[in-house]
Write a protein that holds these residues in place. Sequence first.
Motif, PDB file in Angstrom:
ATOM      1  N   SER A  54       9.917  -1.611  -5.534  1.00 30.53           N
ATOM      2  CA  SER A  54       9.254  -2.907  -5.599  1.00 30.53           C
ATOM      3  C   SER A  54       8.074  -2.849  -6.565  1.00 30.53           C
ATOM      4  CB  SER A  54       8.747  -3.304  -4.208  1.00 30.53           C
ATOM      5  OG  SER A  54       7.674  -2.456  -3.817  1.00 30.53           O
ATOM      6  N   HIS A  55       7.552  -4.010  -6.912  1.00 34.30           N
ATOM      7  CA  HIS A  55       6.354  -4.081  -7.756  1.00 34.30           C
ATOM      8  C   HIS A  55       5.202  -3.309  -7.113  1.00 34.30           C
ATOM      9  CE1 HIS A  55       3.148  -5.749 -10.258  1.00 34.30           C
ATOM     10  NE2 HIS A  55       2.505  -6.069  -9.149  1.00 34.30           N
ATOM     11  N   GLN A  58       5.717   0.371  -7.657  1.00 35.60           N
ATOM     12  CA  GLN A  58       5.409   0.733  -9.042  1.00 35.60           C
ATOM     13  C   GLN A  58       3.912   0.832  -9.261  1.00 35.60           C
ATOM     14  OE1 GLN A  58       4.092  -1.573 -11.519  1.00 35.60           O
ATOM     15  NE2 GLN A  58       4.425  -0.344 -13.364  1.00 35.60           N
ATOM     16  N   GLN A  59       3.163  -0.065  -8.633  1.00 31.10           N
ATOM     17  CA  GLN A  59       1.707  -0.030  -8.767  1.00 31.10           C
ATOM     18  C   GLN A  59       1.126   1.226  -8.110  1.00 31.10           C
ATOM     19  OE1 GLN A  59      -0.505  -2.592 -10.418  1.00 31.10           O
ATOM     20  NE2 GLN A  59       1.523  -2.501 -11.350  1.00 31.10           N
ATOM     21  N   ARG A  94      10.937 -13.682  -9.660  1.00 31.23           N
ATOM     22  CA  ARG A  94       9.581 -13.164  -9.845  1.00 31.23           C
ATOM     23  C   ARG A  94       8.540 -14.272  -9.796  1.00 31.23           C
ATOM     24  NH1 ARG A  94       9.706 -11.510 -16.302  1.00 31.23           N
ATOM     25  NH2 ARG A  94      10.029 -13.627 -17.111  1.00 31.23           N
ATOM     26  N   LEU A  99       4.670 -12.696 -10.194  1.00 31.56           N
ATOM     27  CA  LEU A  99       4.614 -11.300 -10.611  1.00 31.56           C
ATOM     28  C   LEU A  99       5.300 -11.116 -11.964  1.00 31.56           C
ATOM     29  CD1 LEU A  99       5.594  -9.521  -7.259  1.00 31.56           C
ATOM     30  CD2 LEU A  99       3.313  -9.679  -8.268  1.00 31.56           C
ATOM     31  N   HIS A 101       7.324  -8.696 -12.623  1.00 31.56           N
ATOM     32  CA  HIS A 101       8.680  -8.338 -12.195  1.00 31.56           C
ATOM     33  C   HIS A 101       8.658  -8.152 -10.679  1.00 31.56           C
ATOM     34  CE1 HIS A 101       9.639  -7.641 -16.400  1.00 31.56           C
ATOM     35  NE2 HIS A 101       8.622  -6.798 -16.481  1.00 31.56           N
ATOM     36  N   GLY A 103      10.525  -5.917  -9.220  1.00 34.34           N
ATOM     37  CA  GLY A 103      10.631  -4.475  -9.043  1.00 34.34           C
ATOM     38  C   GLY A 103      11.320  -3.845 -10.230  1.00 34.34           C
ATOM     39  N   TYR A 104      11.761  -2.612 -10.026  1.00 35.97           N
ATOM     40  CA  TYR A 104      12.344  -1.826 -11.106  1.00 35.97           C
ATOM     41  C   TYR A 104      13.391  -0.881 -10.520  1.00 35.97           C
ATOM     42  CZ  TYR A 104       7.904  -3.211 -13.228  1.00 35.97           C
ATOM     43  OH  TYR A 104       6.827  -3.935 -13.685  1.00 35.97           O
TER      44      TYR A 104
END
Length: 388
Positions: A54-55, A58-59, A94, A99, A101, A103-104
């Motif tokens: 998720s975003h 990633q953060q 998003r 956001l 994104h 997520g990734y």
Amino acid sequence: MKLPEHSELIVVGGGPVGATLALLAARAGRQVTLLEARAHDAGRRDDPRVLALSHASQQALLAAGGWPDSLAATAIDTVHISQQGSFGRTLIQRDDLKLPHLGYTVSYPDLNQALDAALAASSVRVIHGAEVQGLHSLSAYAQVRFAHQGHTRQMTGRLVALAEGGALAAQLPGMRRHEHDYQQSALICRVDVSVPHQGMAFERFAVDGPLALLPCGDAMMLVWTRQGAAAEALTACDDADFIAQLQAAIGDRLGAITGVGARACVPLRLKFALRTVSGRVALVGNAAQTMHPVAAQGLNLGLRDAVGLVDSLAGARDIGEAAVLAGFARQRQLDRRAVTGFTHSLIQLFDRHDPLLNAARGLGLTLLDNIAPLRRAFAGHLVFGVGG
């Protein structure tokens, strides 16, 4: 190499959760030792998994130094949720959460390589080939016994964080786990399709078992849940037969399936620790819970455990003190129970397929798609957790 005899924080398990925890704690000024059972780089390059992050995850990795600009990640901007053979779908985008994104996706070996590089550049002391054999928690410190290079070693720490090792956790006083065998396996492989994915991930509740298709470079990564025997049969059948069955399950939204990669099968079990603290030992990640991959929440939940533990230690002179760890347990309780329960209930909700149930589920998906506040709240829970 001279092994340290004491460390303020000892992290057991050098996978993504353990490595992120160690890096974040070190950046917060803690003295950290990471014990990893595998030899350096052993078995980490040929793992077929692709991780959905998720975003928020990633953060967390970015804050830990484990998300370099060079990391080969594919953005997820939309999640399409549907069921086979019935109306109704939900589209999460998003823009619902404002956001960049949602997520990734990133390959497991690539993320491990990035985290290994971050660890090498940090103050974390990493001991590879350290097989932890026992834990003992006393009033002022915890003691870890581990095998390393043919010798038995011992180390003490104010706090031990188990990121792997559910069997070790079971040895601790007061630790109990709820376990459930789904009698299912997750079939994993790369899928090539004729229509570009454009950053869209698909969650499809197919008649024969839920599946996810995640954007991964120019291709998609398939995670298809099937009953054990069916999963093994799909792993063994020829590509043409496999493609035909998968195409029937996903329909034509992504056009024709033009190719598939090597297939792997992973048995699925739910394991949930009813407590995450015993004395001076705290559980995070796989040591605290492993779950069904249907909503791709396992690693994301584990990373929130790591962030939550580091946040709970802020300002503490003794990071293993009972009050400090009780705060961590309270802070993580709602998210752990809600996300694990939600994931488990999805399997039960979509396990049966008859016209009435299909219509009810289709109506639910349609309402979720059309009621913006509800959809945004649902998306927020998937990206940031519950109560975060």
